[in-house]
Motif scaffolding. Structure first.
Motif, PDB file in Angstrom:
ATOM      1  N   UNK A 230       0.831  -1.211   0.000  1.00 17.91           N
ATOM      2  CA  UNK A 230       0.000   0.000   0.000  1.00 17.91           C
ATOM      3  C   UNK A 230       0.861   1.255   0.000  1.00 17.91           C
ATOM      4  N   UNK A 231       1.872   1.273   0.861  1.00 23.18           N
ATOM      5  CA  UNK A 231       2.751   2.444   0.915  1.00 23.18           C
ATOM      6  C   UNK A 231       3.550   2.589  -0.371  1.00 23.18           C
ATOM      7  N   UNK A 232       3.958   1.477  -0.945  1.00 22.69           N
ATOM      8  CA  UNK A 232       4.689   1.519  -2.225  1.00 22.69           C
ATOM      9  C   UNK A 232       3.802   2.102  -3.320  1.00 22.69           C
ATOM     10  N   UNK A 233       2.564   1.650  -3.386  1.00 21.23           N
ATOM     11  CA  UNK A 233       1.632   2.172  -4.395  1.00 21.23           C
ATOM     12  C   UNK A 233       1.370   3.661  -4.191  1.00 21.23           C
ATOM     13  N   UNK A 234       1.231   4.075  -2.929  1.00 20.62           N
ATOM     14  CA  UNK A 234       0.996   5.494  -2.638  1.00 20.62           C
ATOM     15  C   UNK A 234       2.198   6.332  -3.069  1.00 20.62           C
ATOM     16  N   UNK A 235       3.402   5.818  -2.803  1.00 20.96           N
ATOM     17  CA  UNK A 235       4.610   6.541  -3.199  1.00 20.96           C
ATOM     18  C   UNK A 235       4.699   6.671  -4.721  1.00 20.96           C
ATOM     19  N   UNK A 236       4.412   5.574  -5.419  1.00 23.79           N
ATOM     20  CA  UNK A 236       4.451   5.608  -6.885  1.00 23.79           C
ATOM     21  C   UNK A 236       3.398   6.571  -7.436  1.00 23.79           C
TER      22      UNK A 236
ATOM     23  N   UNK B  66      -4.472   8.128 -16.226  1.00 21.37           N
ATOM     24  CA  UNK B  66      -3.125   8.572 -16.577  1.00 21.37           C
ATOM     25  C   UNK B  66      -2.167   8.299 -15.419  1.00 21.37           C
ATOM     26  N   UNK B  67      -2.642   8.523 -14.205  1.00 25.51           N
ATOM     27  CA  UNK B  67      -1.822   8.303 -13.013  1.00 25.51           C
ATOM     28  C   UNK B  67      -1.363   6.844 -12.933  1.00 25.51           C
ATOM     29  N   UNK B  68      -2.310   5.925 -13.129  1.00 23.76           N
ATOM     30  CA  UNK B  68      -1.979   4.498 -13.062  1.00 23.76           C
ATOM     31  C   UNK B  68      -0.956   4.112 -14.129  1.00 23.76           C
TER      32      UNK B  68
ATOM     33  N   UNK C 208       2.475   5.518 -13.118  1.00 18.38           N
ATOM     34  CA  UNK C 208       3.029   4.814 -11.951  1.00 18.38           C
ATOM     35  C   UNK C 208       3.914   3.644 -12.358  1.00 18.38           C
ATOM     36  N   UNK C 209       3.640   3.090 -13.526  1.00 20.99           N
ATOM     37  CA  UNK C 209       4.379   1.910 -13.993  1.00 20.99           C
ATOM     38  C   UNK C 209       5.705   2.260 -14.660  1.00 20.99           C
ATOM     39  N   UNK C 210       6.041   3.539 -14.714  1.00 23.72           N
ATOM     40  CA  UNK C 210       7.279   3.951 -15.378  1.00 23.72           C
ATOM     41  C   UNK C 210       8.498   3.369 -14.656  1.00 23.72           C
TER      42      UNK C 210
ATOM     43  N   UNK D  41      10.275   5.444 -11.930  1.00 27.47           N
ATOM     44  CA  UNK D  41       9.700   5.541 -10.591  1.00 27.47           C
ATOM     45  C   UNK D  41      10.151   4.369  -9.732  1.00 27.47           C
ATOM     46  N   UNK D  42      10.133   3.184 -10.293  1.00 28.14           N
ATOM     47  CA  UNK D  42      10.615   2.005  -9.561  1.00 28.14           C
ATOM     48  C   UNK D  42      12.092   2.175  -9.193  1.00 28.14           C
ATOM     49  N   UNK D  43      12.873   2.679 -10.122  1.00 29.14           N
ATOM     50  CA  UNK D  43      14.301   2.886  -9.869  1.00 29.14           C
ATOM     51  C   UNK D  43      14.519   3.937  -8.783  1.00 29.14           C
ATOM     52  N   UNK D  44      13.677   4.972  -8.797  1.00 26.62           N
ATOM     53  CA  UNK D  44      13.804   6.035  -7.800  1.00 26.62           C
ATOM     54  C   UNK D  44      13.540   5.515  -6.392  1.00 26.62           C
TER      55      UNK D  44
END
Length: 266
Positions: A155-161, A203-205, A208-210, A213-216
């Motif tokens: 949940x926190x990961x999704x919120x951050x993304x 658009x947000x969803x 989020x998959x970029x 963002x995961x690398x950051x």
């Protein structure tokens, strides 16, 4: 290192000093060729004597333990601060100029404050209003918000993304505050909050998959751990690290201290 371990370490050091002194008093030290393990160097009577010397000394001078602990703590603190400063200077781009971080306050401010936070962290929720209003108290501060989802799992990961993905839509700060005001943030209410603040959820969803963002997020976690920020919130002001919640007045004092000392990064 725990207090118990520190005390044990200090006592052992004193014992070693006493043993060394007694060894000198007993006579010349054997040559390296004839040397025996330290535990075999003394008779049982000598060992008991050493133990008694250490015990008597510590009872008569208990302040020595406190002084040794204070000296050790000071040395470790200074070494940790030096290591943090070196790391921050060498990684200033990742800490102060990551393109996935949100920046507000004075973009040309003379001091930068970085906050590491989690949307499901109670102390982060307590800090949000004080941090958002900090530029009203200090018009020359630049603030960077750095996602560090360490509490709420997925949940926190999704919120951050989602928060990082909201930056291109120009709604980050509104979204950030709204998420901080929600107790707790869940996968069910995350997108409802996004929609409420005016974000294009589809658009947000997608954003989020970029991969960036995961690398950051991985980079943020690595940086935080190196700086000793295991939980949230955690702050960095120039090359100084402040783990844990800091009230606004103390944060203002930290900025004053940085300015007095002279910025190394800022």
């Amino acid at each position: 290192m725990s207090n118990l371990r520190l005390r044990a370490t200090t006592a052992l050091a004193l014992a070693g000093t006493a043993a060394f002194a007694l060894a000198f008093a007993a006579g010349p030290i054997a040559s390296a060729q004839d040397a025996k393990p330290a535990t075999d160097s003394f008779s049982e009577a000598q060992k008991k004597s050493i133990e008694e010397v250490v015990r008597t000394y510590l009872i008569a001078n208990p302040q020595v333990v406190a002084e040794a602990l204070q000296a050790l703590d000071k040395k470790e603190t200074e070494a940790r601060a030096a290591a943090h400063e070196k790391f921050i200077v060498e990684n200033k781009a990742a800490i102060f100029a990551a393109p996935t971080d949100f920046v507000f306050g004075n973009p040309k401010g003379d001091v930068t404050v970085v906050e590491f936070f989690d949307y499901n962290c109670g102390w982060c929720k307590k800090a949000v209003t004080e941090l958002v209003e900090l530029p009203k108290k200090d018009s020359n501060v630049r603030i960077i918000l750095k996602e560090l989802p360490v509490y709420g799992g997925e949940t926190s990961v999704n919120a951050a993304k989602a928060a990082m993905a909201s930056i291109p839509q120009g709604k980050y700060l509104e979204f950030h505050v709204a998420l901080m005001q929600q107790k707790p943030v869940t996968n069910d209410n995350l997108y409802k909050i996004a929609q409420k603040v005016g974000l294009d959820v589809e658009r947000l969803k997608k954003d989020m998959a970029a991969p960036a963002i995961e690398a950051a997020l991985k980079q943020n976690i690595a940086v935080a751990r190196t700086l000793g920020i295991e939980g949230t919130p955690g702050f960095v002001a120039d090359t100084k690290v402040y783990p844990g919640y800091i009230p606004q007045d103390q944060l203002l004092l930290a900025l004053t201290d940085v300015r007095k000392a002279g910025c190394k990064i800022c």
